[in-house]
Design a protein around this motif. Sequence first.
Motif, PDB file in Angstrom:
ATOM      1  N   LEU A 132      -8.517  -2.563  -3.152  1.00 38.20           N
ATOM      2  CA  LEU A 132      -8.545  -3.376  -1.932  1.00 38.20           C
ATOM      3  C   LEU A 132      -8.947  -2.512  -0.744  1.00 38.20           C
ATOM      4  O   LEU A 132      -8.527  -1.356  -0.642  1.00 38.20           O
ATOM      5  CB  LEU A 132      -7.142  -3.972  -1.679  1.00 38.20           C
ATOM      6  CG  LEU A 132      -6.951  -4.804  -0.409  1.00 38.20           C
ATOM      7  CD1 LEU A 132      -7.775  -6.102  -0.477  1.00 38.20           C
ATOM      8  CD2 LEU A 132      -5.468  -5.141  -0.203  1.00 38.20           C
ATOM      9  N   ILE A 133      -9.761  -3.092   0.141  1.00 37.06           N
ATOM     10  CA  ILE A 133     -10.087  -2.472   1.437  1.00 37.06           C
ATOM     11  C   ILE A 133      -9.419  -3.340   2.498  1.00 37.06           C
ATOM     12  O   ILE A 133      -9.909  -4.424   2.833  1.00 37.06           O
ATOM     13  CB  ILE A 133     -11.624  -2.437   1.657  1.00 37.06           C
ATOM     14  CG1 ILE A 133     -12.316  -1.665   0.520  1.00 37.06           C
ATOM     15  CG2 ILE A 133     -11.951  -1.834   3.025  1.00 37.06           C
ATOM     16  CD1 ILE A 133     -13.825  -1.932   0.434  1.00 37.06           C
ATOM     17  N   TRP A 134      -8.249  -2.904   2.945  1.00 39.60           N
ATOM     18  CA  TRP A 134      -7.492  -3.716   3.902  1.00 39.60           C
ATOM     19  C   TRP A 134      -7.867  -3.294   5.332  1.00 39.60           C
ATOM     20  O   TRP A 134      -7.845  -2.101   5.654  1.00 39.60           O
ATOM     21  CB  TRP A 134      -5.982  -3.573   3.700  1.00 39.60           C
ATOM     22  CG  TRP A 134      -5.233  -4.435   4.664  1.00 39.60           C
ATOM     23  CD1 TRP A 134      -4.598  -4.050   5.801  1.00 39.60           C
ATOM     24  CD2 TRP A 134      -5.084  -5.860   4.586  1.00 39.60           C
ATOM     25  NE1 TRP A 134      -4.065  -5.153   6.443  1.00 39.60           N
ATOM     26  CE2 TRP A 134      -4.354  -6.263   5.715  1.00 39.60           C
ATOM     27  CE3 TRP A 134      -5.516  -6.827   3.668  1.00 39.60           C
ATOM     28  CZ2 TRP A 134      -4.034  -7.607   5.950  1.00 39.60           C
ATOM     29  CZ3 TRP A 134      -5.194  -8.157   3.904  1.00 39.60           C
ATOM     30  CH2 TRP A 134      -4.460  -8.533   5.025  1.00 39.60           C
ATOM     31  N   ILE A 135      -8.195  -4.260   6.164  1.00 35.85           N
ATOM     32  CA  ILE A 135      -8.610  -3.987   7.542  1.00 35.85           C
ATOM     33  C   ILE A 135      -7.482  -4.411   8.486  1.00 35.85           C
ATOM     34  O   ILE A 135      -7.071  -5.578   8.487  1.00 35.85           O
ATOM     35  CB  ILE A 135      -9.905  -4.764   7.876  1.00 35.85           C
ATOM     36  CG1 ILE A 135     -11.023  -4.403   6.875  1.00 35.85           C
ATOM     37  CG2 ILE A 135     -10.329  -4.504   9.316  1.00 35.85           C
ATOM     38  CD1 ILE A 135     -11.436  -2.938   6.864  1.00 35.85           C
ATOM     39  N   THR A 136      -6.982  -3.470   9.284  1.00 33.71           N
ATOM     40  CA  THR A 136      -5.863  -3.816  10.184  1.00 33.71           C
ATOM     41  C   THR A 136      -6.302  -4.748  11.302  1.00 33.71           C
ATOM     42  O   THR A 136      -5.521  -5.578  11.760  1.00 33.71           O
ATOM     43  CB  THR A 136      -5.221  -2.570  10.829  1.00 33.71           C
ATOM     44  OG1 THR A 136      -6.212  -1.879  11.624  1.00 33.71           O
ATOM     45  CG2 THR A 136      -4.635  -1.631   9.782  1.00 33.71           C
ATOM     46  N   HIS A 137      -7.575  -4.615  11.740  1.00 39.25           N
ATOM     47  CA  HIS A 137      -8.046  -5.522  12.797  1.00 39.25           C
ATOM     48  C   HIS A 137      -9.554  -5.404  12.979  1.00 39.25           C
ATOM     49  O   HIS A 137     -10.167  -4.411  12.598  1.00 39.25           O
ATOM     50  CB  HIS A 137      -7.319  -5.279  14.113  1.00 39.25           C
ATOM     51  CG  HIS A 137      -7.545  -3.925  14.723  1.00 39.25           C
ATOM     52  ND1 HIS A 137      -7.053  -2.751  14.182  1.00 39.25           N
ATOM     53  CD2 HIS A 137      -8.218  -3.552  15.841  1.00 39.25           C
ATOM     54  CE1 HIS A 137      -7.396  -1.732  14.951  1.00 39.25           C
ATOM     55  NE2 HIS A 137      -8.133  -2.179  15.961  1.00 39.25           N
ATOM     56  N   ALA A 138     -10.120  -6.425  13.599  1.00 39.33           N
ATOM     57  CA  ALA A 138     -11.583  -6.562  13.677  1.00 39.33           C
ATOM     58  C   ALA A 138     -12.167  -5.771  14.845  1.00 39.33           C
ATOM     59  O   ALA A 138     -12.688  -6.335  15.808  1.00 39.33           O
ATOM     60  CB  ALA A 138     -11.947  -8.044  13.819  1.00 39.33           C
TER      61      ALA A 138
END
Length: 216
Positions: free
Chosen positions: A50-56
């Motif tokens: 998984l590549i989890w993104i904390t925010h855009a």
Amino acid sequence: MQIHPISCGLGYAFLIEGESGLVLVDCGSPHQEKKVLAIMDALGRQDLKLIWITHAHYDHYGSAAALHAKTGAPVGVHPADADALRAGRSDLGIVRGVGHLFPLGLGIAKVFVPLPPVNPEVLLEDGASLADFGLAARVYHTPGHTPGHSSLWLEDGTLIIGDLIGQDSRARKQSLLATDWQALQQSLARMQALNPRRVYSGHSPRAIPGDEFCSL
Ligand SMILES: [Zn+2]
């Protein structure tokens, strides 16, 4: 639980070695994917789940599309920031202090190094577990810096909090960028109440001791 902070342009990525797979939290600016792939090679592991993104923001998901293309791992984010990722947007919200320089800097950066859009296939709400991705961790929705900003709580008491706070030589309150300053404060108080053992924020490889974080 081993965590590898990786300098990726303007921000840091955090590669976590879970029990049955790797999870990457954030991936820096555009064109930083080789740095993450090099660490995976050095570890002898290709099982990125998984590549989890904390925010855009530009400096947190800039290399997400390239890493997805190279590894096949899905990109995940809280639903409230998903549209921004799909559109390749990096909304800065209500800037304060020297944060007023950021829209200009971002505008220039995006001209020379465009921000690739990416389709987040994994949308997780507050409290969701990452067990399906081989990691004993939980997602917390921590809005304020962006509407869909999230933090990751690992079973060993580690908290990864993106840009919920700032950090240079010391941890400090986020004072430059927020879409909702009141929500930001509430999110910080909620994370402090977890009493974490150590905290990683988005712009430093140094783990902040829990007592330093809780005294902000
Ligand atoms: Zn940010």
